[in-house]
Design a protein around this motif. Structure first.
Motif, PDB file in Angstrom:
ATOM      1  N   TRP A   1     -10.302  37.291  98.987  1.00 27.19           N
ATOM      2  CA  TRP A   1      -8.853  37.403  99.110  1.00 27.19           C
ATOM      3  C   TRP A   1      -8.197  37.245  97.744  1.00 27.19           C
ATOM      4  O   TRP A   1      -7.223  37.909  97.448  1.00 27.19           O
ATOM      5  N   GLY A   2      -8.739  36.357  96.923  1.00 26.70           N
ATOM      6  CA  GLY A   2      -8.202  36.155  95.577  1.00 26.70           C
ATOM      7  C   GLY A   2      -8.271  37.424  94.749  1.00 26.70           C
ATOM      8  O   GLY A   2      -7.357  37.732  93.983  1.00 26.70           O
ATOM      9  N   LYS A   3      -9.346  38.183  94.914  1.00 25.14           N
ATOM     10  CA  LYS A   3      -9.485  39.448  94.185  1.00 25.14           C
ATOM     11  C   LYS A   3      -8.421  40.446  94.631  1.00 25.14           C
ATOM     12  O   LYS A   3      -7.832  41.146  93.811  1.00 25.14           O
TER      13      LYS A   3
ATOM     14  N   GLN B   1      -2.871  33.126  99.483  1.00 21.21           N
ATOM     15  CA  GLN B   1      -4.047  32.271  99.652  1.00 21.21           C
ATOM     16  C   GLN B   1      -3.911  31.288 100.815  1.00 21.21           C
ATOM     17  O   GLN B   1      -4.904  30.891 101.398  1.00 21.21           O
ATOM     18  N   GLU B   2      -2.690  30.888 101.142  1.00 23.85           N
ATOM     19  CA  GLU B   2      -2.508  29.951 102.247  1.00 23.85           C
ATOM     20  C   GLU B   2      -2.915  30.555 103.581  1.00 23.85           C
ATOM     21  O   GLU B   2      -3.326  29.837 104.484  1.00 23.85           O
ATOM     22  N   TYR B   3      -2.812  31.864 103.705  1.00 25.81           N
ATOM     23  CA  TYR B   3      -3.255  32.516 104.934  1.00 25.81           C
ATOM     24  C   TYR B   3      -4.760  32.363 105.126  1.00 25.81           C
ATOM     25  O   TYR B   3      -5.249  32.353 106.243  1.00 25.81           O
ATOM     26  N   ALA B   4      -5.499  32.262 104.041  1.00 30.50           N
ATOM     27  CA  ALA B   4      -6.956  32.147 104.103  1.00 30.50           C
ATOM     28  C   ALA B   4      -7.437  30.709 103.967  1.00 30.50           C
ATOM     29  O   ALA B   4      -8.627  30.470 103.800  1.00 30.50           O
ATOM     30  N   ALA B   5      -6.541  29.743 104.069  1.00 26.85           N
ATOM     31  CA  ALA B   5      -6.895  28.341 103.827  1.00 26.85           C
ATOM     32  C   ALA B   5      -8.019  27.844 104.732  1.00 26.85           C
ATOM     33  O   ALA B   5      -8.826  27.020 104.315  1.00 26.85           O
ATOM     34  N   THR B   6      -8.112  28.344 105.938  1.00 26.81           N
ATOM     35  CA  THR B   6      -9.148  27.874 106.865  1.00 26.81           C
ATOM     36  C   THR B   6     -10.421  28.713 106.794  1.00 26.81           C
ATOM     37  O   THR B   6     -11.400  28.390 107.451  1.00 26.81           O
ATOM     38  N   ALA B   7     -10.413  29.766 105.992  1.00 25.61           N
ATOM     39  CA  ALA B   7     -11.584  30.634 105.870  1.00 25.61           C
ATOM     40  C   ALA B   7     -12.614  30.019 104.921  1.00 25.61           C
ATOM     41  O   ALA B   7     -12.326  29.076 104.190  1.00 25.61           O
TER      42      ALA B   7
ATOM     43  N   GLU C   1      -2.695  37.038 108.827  1.00 24.37           N
ATOM     44  CA  GLU C   1      -3.102  36.057 109.832  1.00 24.37           C
ATOM     45  C   GLU C   1      -4.264  36.603 110.671  1.00 24.37           C
ATOM     46  O   GLU C   1      -5.220  35.888 110.952  1.00 24.37           O
ATOM     47  N   ALA C   2      -4.173  37.862 111.076  1.00 22.74           N
ATOM     48  CA  ALA C   2      -5.243  38.476 111.857  1.00 22.74           C
ATOM     49  C   ALA C   2      -6.540  38.534 111.056  1.00 22.74           C
ATOM     50  O   ALA C   2      -7.617  38.249 111.576  1.00 22.74           O
ATOM     51  N   ALA C   3      -6.439  38.878 109.783  1.00 25.49           N
ATOM     52  CA  ALA C   3      -7.634  38.944 108.937  1.00 25.49           C
ATOM     53  C   ALA C   3      -8.256  37.564 108.772  1.00 25.49           C
ATOM     54  O   ALA C   3      -9.477  37.416 108.777  1.00 25.49           O
ATOM     55  N   ALA C   4      -7.431  36.550 108.655  1.00 24.40           N
ATOM     56  CA  ALA C   4      -7.942  35.188 108.507  1.00 24.40           C
ATOM     57  C   ALA C   4      -8.638  34.720 109.772  1.00 24.40           C
ATOM     58  O   ALA C   4      -9.591  33.943 109.712  1.00 24.40           O
ATOM     59  N   ASP C   5      -8.193  35.210 110.924  1.00 24.99           N
ATOM     60  CA  ASP C   5      -8.814  34.855 112.201  1.00 24.99           C
ATOM     61  C   ASP C   5     -10.051  35.682 112.497  1.00 24.99           C
ATOM     62  O   ASP C   5     -10.678  35.513 113.533  1.00 24.99           O
ATOM     63  N   GLY C   6     -10.376  36.621 111.618  1.00 25.94           N
ATOM     64  CA  GLY C   6     -11.549  37.459 111.807  1.00 25.94           C
ATOM     65  C   GLY C   6     -11.269  38.742 112.561  1.00 25.94           C
ATOM     66  O   GLY C   6     -12.177  39.497 112.889  1.00 25.94           O
ATOM     67  N   ASP C   7      -9.998  39.018 112.854  1.00 26.02           N
ATOM     68  CA  ASP C   7      -9.634  40.218 113.609  1.00 26.02           C
ATOM     69  C   ASP C   7      -9.150  41.351 112.724  1.00 26.02           C
ATOM     70  O   ASP C   7      -8.630  42.337 113.213  1.00 26.02           O
TER      71      ASP C   7
END
Length: 69
Positions: free
Chosen positions: A57-59, A43-49, A6-12
């Motif tokens: 993330w897929g890699k 992948q759902e964690y990165a859905a908004t990225a 979640e933090a990675a998806a938010d850019g943190d």
């Protein structure tokens, strides 16, 4: 695992940490394994990225084995 994703998806944060852990485990000849529990798919964690980030993330996700239960 989920909070770090979640933090990675938010850019943190960065999912590179997971790549390093996966590579370490794959080179350990079974002496080191990683068990992580997620309440949604990787992948759902990165859905908004952006698509570029989702592709990265897929890699990383490809280095893990999913076991659903």
């Amino acid at each position: 695992m989920g909070k770090l994703l979640e933090a990675a998806a938010d850019g943190d944060g960065d999912v590179y940490f997971y790549q390093l852990i996966a590579e370490l485990a794959s080179r350990s000849n079974g002496r080191f394994i990683v068990v992580g529990i997620l309440h949604q798919t990787f992948q759902e964690y990165a859905a908004t990225a952006s698509k570029k980030i989702r592709d990265e993330w897929g890699k990383v996700h490809g280095r893990f084995v999913d076991i659903s239960f």
